[in-house]
Design a protein around this motif. Structure first.
Motif, PDB file in Angstrom:
ATOM      1  N   ALA A 279      -7.446   4.143   0.259  1.00 59.69           N
ATOM      2  CA  ALA A 279      -7.436   2.755  -0.204  1.00 59.69           C
ATOM      3  C   ALA A 279      -6.345   2.597  -1.254  1.00 59.69           C
ATOM      4  O   ALA A 279      -5.876   3.575  -1.827  1.00 59.69           O
ATOM      5  CB  ALA A 279      -8.800   2.389  -0.789  1.00 59.69           C
ATOM      6  N   CYS A 280      -5.931   1.369  -1.508  1.00 67.32           N
ATOM      7  CA  CYS A 280      -4.944   1.107  -2.551  1.00 67.32           C
ATOM      8  C   CYS A 280      -5.557   1.461  -3.902  1.00 67.32           C
ATOM      9  O   CYS A 280      -6.663   1.021  -4.225  1.00 67.32           O
ATOM     10  CB  CYS A 280      -4.560  -0.372  -2.523  1.00 67.32           C
ATOM     11  SG  CYS A 280      -3.556  -0.860  -3.947  1.00 67.32           S
ATOM     12  N   PRO A 281      -4.880   2.304  -4.710  1.00 72.55           N
ATOM     13  CA  PRO A 281      -5.470   2.699  -5.996  1.00 72.55           C
ATOM     14  C   PRO A 281      -5.599   1.521  -6.976  1.00 72.55           C
ATOM     15  O   PRO A 281      -6.373   1.592  -7.921  1.00 72.55           O
ATOM     16  CB  PRO A 281      -4.504   3.759  -6.529  1.00 72.55           C
ATOM     17  CG  PRO A 281      -3.264   3.651  -5.728  1.00 72.55           C
ATOM     18  CD  PRO A 281      -3.589   2.939  -4.455  1.00 72.55           C
TER      19      PRO A 281
ATOM     20  N   ARG B  19       5.243  -1.789  -0.655  1.00 70.57           N
ATOM     21  CA  ARG B  19       4.240  -2.499  -1.463  1.00 70.57           C
ATOM     22  C   ARG B  19       2.922  -2.625  -0.719  1.00 70.57           C
ATOM     23  O   ARG B  19       2.907  -2.716   0.503  1.00 70.57           O
ATOM     24  CB  ARG B  19       4.738  -3.911  -1.820  1.00 70.57           C
ATOM     25  CG  ARG B  19       5.836  -3.867  -2.842  1.00 70.57           C
ATOM     26  CD  ARG B  19       6.409  -5.232  -3.132  1.00 70.57           C
ATOM     27  NE  ARG B  19       7.468  -5.094  -4.112  1.00 70.57           N
ATOM     28  CZ  ARG B  19       7.272  -4.965  -5.427  1.00 70.57           C
ATOM     29  NH1 ARG B  19       6.058  -4.996  -5.912  1.00 70.57           N
ATOM     30  NH2 ARG B  19       8.300  -4.826  -6.252  1.00 70.57           N
ATOM     31  N   CYS B  20       1.815  -2.671  -1.496  1.00 71.13           N
ATOM     32  CA  CYS B  20       0.487  -2.856  -0.901  1.00 71.13           C
ATOM     33  C   CYS B  20       0.441  -4.235  -0.248  1.00 71.13           C
ATOM     34  O   CYS B  20       0.892  -5.221  -0.831  1.00 71.13           O
ATOM     35  CB  CYS B  20      -0.595  -2.750  -1.970  1.00 71.13           C
ATOM     36  SG  CYS B  20      -2.235  -3.250  -1.405  1.00 71.13           S
ATOM     37  N   ARG B  21      -0.137  -4.306   0.978  1.00 75.37           N
ATOM     38  CA  ARG B  21      -0.211  -5.573   1.702  1.00 75.37           C
ATOM     39  C   ARG B  21      -1.069  -6.594   0.960  1.00 75.37           C
ATOM     40  O   ARG B  21      -0.795  -7.804   1.006  1.00 75.37           O
ATOM     41  CB  ARG B  21      -0.799  -5.328   3.101  1.00 75.37           C
ATOM     42  CG  ARG B  21      -0.738  -6.522   4.027  1.00 75.37           C
ATOM     43  CD  ARG B  21      -1.434  -6.242   5.341  1.00 75.37           C
ATOM     44  NE  ARG B  21      -0.631  -5.444   6.259  1.00 75.37           N
ATOM     45  CZ  ARG B  21       0.378  -5.921   6.983  1.00 75.37           C
ATOM     46  NH1 ARG B  21       0.703  -7.184   6.888  1.00 75.37           N
ATOM     47  NH2 ARG B  21       1.054  -5.152   7.796  1.00 75.37           N
ATOM     48  N   SER B  22      -2.114  -6.123   0.247  1.00 71.69           N
ATOM     49  CA  SER B  22      -3.038  -7.048  -0.416  1.00 71.69           C
ATOM     50  C   SER B  22      -2.544  -7.497  -1.790  1.00 71.69           C
ATOM     51  O   SER B  22      -2.552  -8.668  -2.103  1.00 71.69           O
ATOM     52  CB  SER B  22      -4.411  -6.400  -0.582  1.00 71.69           C
ATOM     53  OG  SER B  22      -4.861  -5.919   0.651  1.00 71.69           O
ATOM     54  N   CYS B  23      -2.145  -6.528  -2.635  1.00 72.45           N
ATOM     55  CA  CYS B  23      -1.868  -6.891  -4.032  1.00 72.45           C
ATOM     56  C   CYS B  23      -0.392  -6.680  -4.415  1.00 72.45           C
ATOM     57  O   CYS B  23      -0.024  -6.942  -5.557  1.00 72.45           O
ATOM     58  CB  CYS B  23      -2.770  -6.096  -4.965  1.00 72.45           C
ATOM     59  SG  CYS B  23      -2.394  -4.341  -5.000  1.00 72.45           S
ATOM     60  N   ALA B  24       0.421  -6.222  -3.479  1.00 79.23           N
ATOM     61  CA  ALA B  24       1.867  -6.046  -3.689  1.00 79.23           C
ATOM     62  C   ALA B  24       2.231  -5.025  -4.763  1.00 79.23           C
ATOM     63  O   ALA B  24       3.363  -4.981  -5.214  1.00 79.23           O
ATOM     64  CB  ALA B  24       2.547  -7.390  -3.974  1.00 79.23           C
TER      65      ALA B  24
HETATM   66 ZN   LIG Z   1      -3.409  -3.083  -3.428  1.00 75.95          ZN
END
Ligand SMILES: [Zn+2]
Length: 279
Positions: A43-45, A68-73
């Protein structure tokens, strides 16, 4: 058509290397932290959003997501695609070394034997990447990675020797295991500040794999660790980026040295012997 199995082995190894590199990113993060490598899913940390399967394709996903993370960049470290790409390339050159085009066996037993040896050395390559990264970052060589490598190496190289009938290789490997383990054990006992017990435990694994290939690989592989490690330490001291006490880990040099031995040890050793008219 003789080239087909070789090209296949090299390409399949490269593809496997990319996927295993992706897994090694999980290993180098979780094993030193004492976490399970199986659960939970990645998961994204930052935002803890689970990583979708489609965003977990080695190298490609990182490029498509522009790091970059798709959800929070939140930026994703370039280390992830670098480890994946490096492992893929590493696997390609290991396959090319362990599976020489000129001498792929045609009979089933020796063919499977050679394949098992290739798998053993690809495993050592994966272990080398994981241990190298962890030792540089944490100054540790976790038992959870080093100790199973004895079992995997003995089983795969033993089975390979049984199928190809090359029992001399297995005997050499056993002598190499005990020999390098004993050498590092004595060095650790005499100069406990010079190296860690983790280095001693790793030495047996490297001794097994190197000597299984040949005495040239073993000699050059064992010596190169001290040569490259020593040169690097001198360079750091000269450029004053380290003091005598900064405790540069030795594990990465043992690994680099071993792979120097695996790739060019046989050739270097024959050249060395021929200088003295011994071969
Ligand atoms: Zn994220």
């Amino acid at each position: 058509m003789t080239a087909a199995p070789w090209i296949l082995a090299v390409l399949v190894s490269g593809g496997m290397g990319l996927l295993i590199g992706s897994f090694l990113n999980v290993v180098v993060y979780r094993v030193p932290a004492g976490m399970s490598i199986a659960t939970p899913a990645s998961a994204c940390p930052t935002c803890h959003t689970p990583i979708r399967a489609g965003d977990n394709v080695p190298v490609l996903s990182w490029l498509l997501l522009r790091g970059r993370c798709r959800s929070c960049a939140t930026p994703i470290s370039a280390r992830y695609p670098i480890v994946e790409l490096a492992t893929g390339l590493f696997f390609v050159i290991v396959a090319a070394r362990l599976w020489p085009l000129a001498d792929v066996p045609t009979e089933a037993r020796p063919l499977v034997g050679r394949l098992l040896a290739l798998v053993a050395f690809l495993y050592l390559a994966a272990v080398s990447v994981a241990l190298g990264v962890i030792d540089v970052e944490h100054h540790r060589l976790p038992d959870a990675i080093v100790l199973p490598a004895y079992a995997v190496g003995l089983v795969l190289l033993g089975a390979s020797s049984a199928l190809t009938g090359d029992w001399a290789a297995l005997l050499r490997g056993g002598v190499g295991l005990v020999g390098l383990l004993a050498f590092y054990g004595v060095a650790w006992f005499a100069y406990p500040t010079g190296m860690g017990l983790g280095d001693v435990k790793l030495a047996g694994v490297l001794g097994l794999f190197l000597a299984w290939l040949g005495w040239g690989e073993f000699a050059v592989g064992a010596f190169s660790a001290f040569l490259v490690g020593g040169l690097f330490s001198v360079a750091l001291l000269v450029t004053r980026r380290a003091t005598r006490k900064s405790g540069i880990p030795f594990g990465p040099w043992m690994l680099v040295g071993a792979w120097v031995g695996i790739f060019i040890g046989g050739a270097v050793f024959s050249a060395y012997l021929s200088v003295f008219g011994l071969a």
